[in-house]
Motif scaffolding. Structure first.
Motif, mmCIF file in Angstrom:
data_model
loop_
_atom_site.group_PDB
_atom_site.id
_atom_site.type_symbol
_atom_site.label_atom_id
_atom_site.label_comp_id
_atom_site.label_asym_id
_atom_site.label_seq_id
_atom_site.Cartn_x
_atom_site.Cartn_y
_atom_site.Cartn_z
ATOM 1 N N ALA A 73 26.939 37.526 39.591
ATOM 2 C CA ALA A 73 27.448 36.157 39.732
ATOM 3 C C ALA A 73 26.589 35.118 39.018
ATOM 4 O O ALA A 73 26.980 33.946 38.926
ATOM 5 N N GLU A 74 25.450 35.517 38.523
ATOM 6 C CA GLU A 74 24.497 34.557 37.961
ATOM 7 C C GLU A 74 25.119 33.717 36.845
ATOM 8 O O GLU A 74 25.842 34.215 35.988
ATOM 9 N N GLY A 75 24.847 32.414 36.907
ATOM 10 C CA GLY A 75 25.257 31.514 35.839
ATOM 11 C C GLY A 75 26.651 30.950 35.965
ATOM 12 O O GLY A 75 27.120 30.277 35.043
ATOM 13 N N ALA A 76 27.333 31.195 37.078
ATOM 14 C CA ALA A 76 28.690 30.680 37.249
ATOM 15 C C ALA A 76 28.945 30.387 38.723
ATOM 16 O O ALA A 76 28.280 30.948 39.598
ATOM 17 N N PRO A 77 29.902 29.489 39.028
ATOM 18 C CA PRO A 77 30.271 29.282 40.432
ATOM 19 C C PRO A 77 30.705 30.598 41.067
ATOM 20 O O PRO A 77 31.420 31.383 40.438
ATOM 21 N N SER A 78 30.274 30.826 42.303
ATOM 22 C CA SER A 78 30.575 32.090 42.969
ATOM 23 C C SER A 78 30.698 31.880 44.468
ATOM 24 O O SER A 78 30.025 31.024 45.049
ATOM 25 N N CYS A 79 31.537 32.712 45.089
ATOM 26 C CA CYS A 79 31.658 32.692 46.552
ATOM 27 C C CYS A 79 30.354 33.091 47.221
ATOM 28 O O CYS A 79 30.150 32.777 48.401
ATOM 29 N N LEU A 80 29.472 33.755 46.500
ATOM 30 C CA LEU A 80 28.182 34.125 47.088
ATOM 31 C C LEU A 80 27.410 32.894 47.534
ATOM 32 O O LEU A 80 26.656 32.952 48.513
ATOM 33 N N SER A 81 27.597 31.772 46.866
ATOM 34 C CA SER A 81 26.847 30.555 47.203
ATOM 35 C C SER A 81 27.520 29.722 48.288
ATOM 36 O O SER A 81 26.934 28.741 48.766
ATOM 37 N N ILE A 82 28.735 30.115 48.719
ATOM 38 C CA ILE A 82 29.414 29.344 49.772
ATOM 39 C C ILE A 82 29.863 30.235 50.926
ATOM 40 O O ILE A 82 30.709 29.854 51.733
ATOM 41 N N THR A 83 29.310 31.432 51.007
ATOM 42 C CA THR A 83 29.502 32.313 52.166
ATOM 43 C C THR A 83 28.130 32.845 52.567
ATOM 44 O O THR A 83 27.167 32.739 51.811
ATOM 45 N N LEU A 84 28.061 33.424 53.759
ATOM 46 C CA LEU A 84 26.775 33.921 54.266
ATOM 47 C C LEU A 84 26.903 35.397 54.625
ATOM 48 O O LEU A 84 27.393 35.734 55.703
ATOM 49 N N GLU A 117 37.440 26.754 53.688
ATOM 50 C CA GLU A 117 37.427 28.107 54.236
ATOM 51 C C GLU A 117 37.839 29.064 53.127
ATOM 52 O O GLU A 117 38.637 28.730 52.241
ATOM 53 N N LEU A 118 37.250 30.239 53.175
ATOM 54 C CA LEU A 118 37.587 31.313 52.241
ATOM 55 C C LEU A 118 37.861 32.555 53.069
ATOM 56 O O LEU A 118 36.995 32.989 53.835
ATOM 57 N N PRO A 119 39.049 33.108 52.970
ATOM 58 C CA PRO A 119 39.407 34.196 53.896
ATOM 59 C C PRO A 119 39.013 35.585 53.422
ATOM 60 O O PRO A 119 39.179 35.935 52.256
ATOM 61 N N HIS A 120 38.448 36.363 54.353
ATOM 62 C CA HIS A 120 38.416 37.808 54.146
ATOM 63 C C HIS A 120 39.235 38.497 55.239
ATOM 64 O O HIS A 120 39.216 39.723 55.366
ATOM 65 N N ILE A 121 40.009 37.692 55.980
ATOM 66 C CA ILE A 121 40.810 38.208 57.095
ATOM 67 C C ILE A 121 42.065 38.883 56.558
ATOM 68 O O ILE A 121 42.765 38.345 55.705
ATOM 69 N N SER A 128 35.684 36.435 62.379
ATOM 70 C CA SER A 128 35.849 35.204 61.601
ATOM 71 C C SER A 128 37.043 34.413 62.112
ATOM 72 O O SER A 128 36.999 33.171 62.176
ATOM 73 N N LEU A 129 38.119 35.109 62.484
ATOM 74 C CA LEU A 129 39.288 34.421 63.043
ATOM 75 C C LEU A 129 38.953 33.806 64.399
ATOM 76 O O LEU A 129 39.367 32.684 64.713
ATOM 77 N N ALA A 130 38.192 34.544 65.203
ATOM 78 C CA ALA A 130 37.762 34.011 66.501
ATOM 79 C C ALA A 130 36.900 32.768 66.317
ATOM 80 O O ALA A 130 37.010 31.802 67.084
ATOM 81 N N ALA A 131 36.043 32.778 65.307
ATOM 82 C CA ALA A 131 35.213 31.604 65.025
ATOM 83 C C ALA A 131 36.061 30.428 64.568
ATOM 84 O O ALA A 131 35.781 29.269 64.909
ATOM 85 N N ALA A 132 37.104 30.711 63.795
ATOM 86 C CA ALA A 132 38.007 29.646 63.363
ATOM 87 C C ALA A 132 38.684 28.995 64.562
ATOM 88 O O ALA A 132 38.798 27.768 64.640
ATOM 89 N N ARG A 158 40.706 26.936 50.917
ATOM 90 C CA ARG A 158 41.566 25.879 51.486
ATOM 91 C C ARG A 158 40.655 24.823 52.117
ATOM 92 O O ARG A 158 39.640 25.157 52.721
ATOM 93 N N ILE A 159 41.025 23.578 51.984
ATOM 94 C CA ILE A 159 40.257 22.486 52.598
ATOM 95 C C ILE A 159 40.593 22.430 54.084
ATOM 96 O O ILE A 159 41.754 22.349 54.473
ATOM 97 N N ILE A 160 39.552 22.477 54.919
ATOM 98 C CA ILE A 160 39.766 22.408 56.367
ATOM 99 C C ILE A 160 39.007 21.263 57.031
ATOM 100 O O ILE A 160 39.302 20.882 58.161
ATOM 101 N N GLY A 161 37.991 20.707 56.349
ATOM 102 C CA GLY A 161 37.160 19.668 56.969
ATOM 103 C C GLY A 161 37.029 18.442 56.083
ATOM 104 O O GLY A 161 37.580 18.370 54.984
ATOM 105 N N LYS A 162 36.289 17.497 56.586
ATOM 106 C CA LYS A 162 36.077 16.255 55.846
ATOM 107 C C LYS A 162 35.189 16.508 54.635
ATOM 108 O O LYS A 162 34.185 17.184 54.730
ATOM 109 N N ILE A 163 35.581 15.935 53.517
ATOM 110 C CA ILE A 163 34.864 16.153 52.264
ATOM 111 C C ILE A 163 33.705 15.164 52.128
ATOM 112 O O ILE A 163 33.874 13.985 52.394
#
Length: 397
Positions: free
Chosen positions: A44-55, A151-155, A230-234, A392-397
């Motif tokens: 993912a190095e050098g480009a936008p990636s889901c790795l930087s916005i998921t844990l 939010e980014l789904p893996h559900i 993840s769904l339970a957390a949502a 998908r946008i779910i919260g305040k930006i």
């Protein structure tokens, strides 16, 4: 949204960047294999990636990972401000995934109503987990989600469409191709199509009829195949976030009879123990008339013993008792027999592999008996899991 069909189109974001670098596997995979995540970082190095916005769960610790979570939230807002997404309003996306055995898995990405989902034991809900929910795993996920604007789904949601006349009936040639690329690190190929307005209406009508049939027969409508915590957390964070968008969760709906759906057992590896002592304990625990075989692997030895009932259930209960009585012992849940054997080549480690339930048994079993024990099955191999891609946008930006 009809109360009988807790599924609808959503405003879906697709990045305009390199999707091979963008899409990363579900956070709950490769939890004992740091080398995998090092390779993801390299890819993912050098480009936008889901790795930087998921844990990824391998990085979770008891302190709550506040620094990582703050960085995730900041990066989400940065991506939105940099306009890296194309937004598709009121969209349903047909997904075609080529999995590790070469077969195709088709799914439909949309929003699921959290009010119609319950992870409470024995609750009668339109959306139900297939396995027991571990409540202690929810707070860390809520901590991540409550401050997130995306939010980014893996559900993956499952439905029992035995005639395969809903998702599989979509004519891909009449839809708009949105993406077509190879997923990183053995994840296979993925394509996605935006459904036309007419096709959306047709598919939602078929799903509504299916929902009415399930209600009439007292059957479960949608089952959570992957990503239940993840769904339970949502659901738990919906009121905290406080937006209408947070009352739904983006996920992929898949027919359990799709040729690309394969059930694989989730194996157990126990760390920090005298491996041979664990085996003595388990063999003593399972004395008597047992019908299902469990194989075990330790450093320099292997063997098997028999258990009664579902292997994952019987083994998990015995392991839980052993761990409770032995300080420093822990268990992890591993996909793939070879990964188990590799981990168990180390000292003070013991692993277990076994057969699992067939996919055609799932809905009948849950309708009759309720949820399965936790970590009973996996949909395919670890690399077949859903990758983060849509947002998908779910919260305040």
């Amino acid at each position: 949204m009809s109360a009988k069909l807790p599924f609808c189109p959503a405003d879906i974001l697709i990045p305009k960047t390199d999707l091979h670098k963008w899409a990363t596997i579900a956070c709950d995979q490769f939890t004992s294999q740091p080398d995998y995540w090092e390779k993801v970082a390299g890819e993912a190095e050098g480009a936008p990636s889901c790795l930087s916005i998921t844990l990824p769960e391998i990085f979770l610790d008891g302190r709550g990972n506040r620094e990582r979570i703050n960085a995730i939230n900041t990066t989400m807002r940065q991506f939105l401000s940099e306009d890296i997404f194309t937004e598709y309003k009121d969209a349903l996306i047909l997904v075609e995934r080529t999995v590790s055995n070469g077969k195709l898995r088709h799914g439909l990405v949309g929003a699921f109503a959290l009010d119609e989902y319950s992870y409470e034991p024995n609750a009668k809900a339109l959306i139900s987990p297939t396995e027991g929910t571990v409540l202690s795993r929810i707070p860390a996920r809520v901590d991540i989600r409550k401050g997130a604007c995306l939010e980014l789904p893996h559900i993956m949601m499952l439905m029992d469409d035995r005639g395969q006349h809903i998702i599989e009936s979509i004519d891909k040639s009449k839809q708009t191709l949105l993406y077509d690329f190879e997923l990183m690190l053995g994840g296979g190929h993925i394509k996605g199509w935006l459904l036309t307005e007419d096709e959306k209406k047709r598919v939602l009508s078929l799903l509504s009829a299916h929902a009415e049939s399930c209600e009439k027969n007292g059957e479960m409508l949608f089952a959570v195949g992957d990503g239940n915590h993840s769904l339970a957390a949502a659901k738990a964070s919906a009121d905290i976030i406080g937006t209408p968008e947070a009352r739904c969760a983006l996920a992929e709906l898949v027919d359990i009879h799709s040729e690309g759906i394969e059930f694989e057992p989730i194996y157990r590896v126990v760390f920090g123990v005298d491996a041979k002592d664990v085996i003595e304990y388990l063999k003593e625990n399972f004395r008597g008339a047992c019908e299902r075989k469990v194989e075990y692997f330790g450093k320099g030895f292997c063997g098997s013993f028999m258990v009664d009932g579902l292997e994952a259930d019987a083994l998990q209960r015995a392991i839980d008792k052993y761990i409770a009585a032995h300080k420093g012992a822990s268990v992890d849940y591993i996909h793939g027999a070879e990964a188990v054997k590799e981990l168990c080549s180390k000292e003070n480690t013991i692993g277990f592999i076994f057969d699992g339930m067939a996919k055609d048994e799932l809905f009948d079993y849950v309708n009759k008996n309720g949820v399965l024990p936790r970590k009973t099955f996996s949909i395919g191999q670890a690399t077949d899991k859903r990758y983060y891609l849509e947002a998908r946008i779910i919260g305040k930006i």
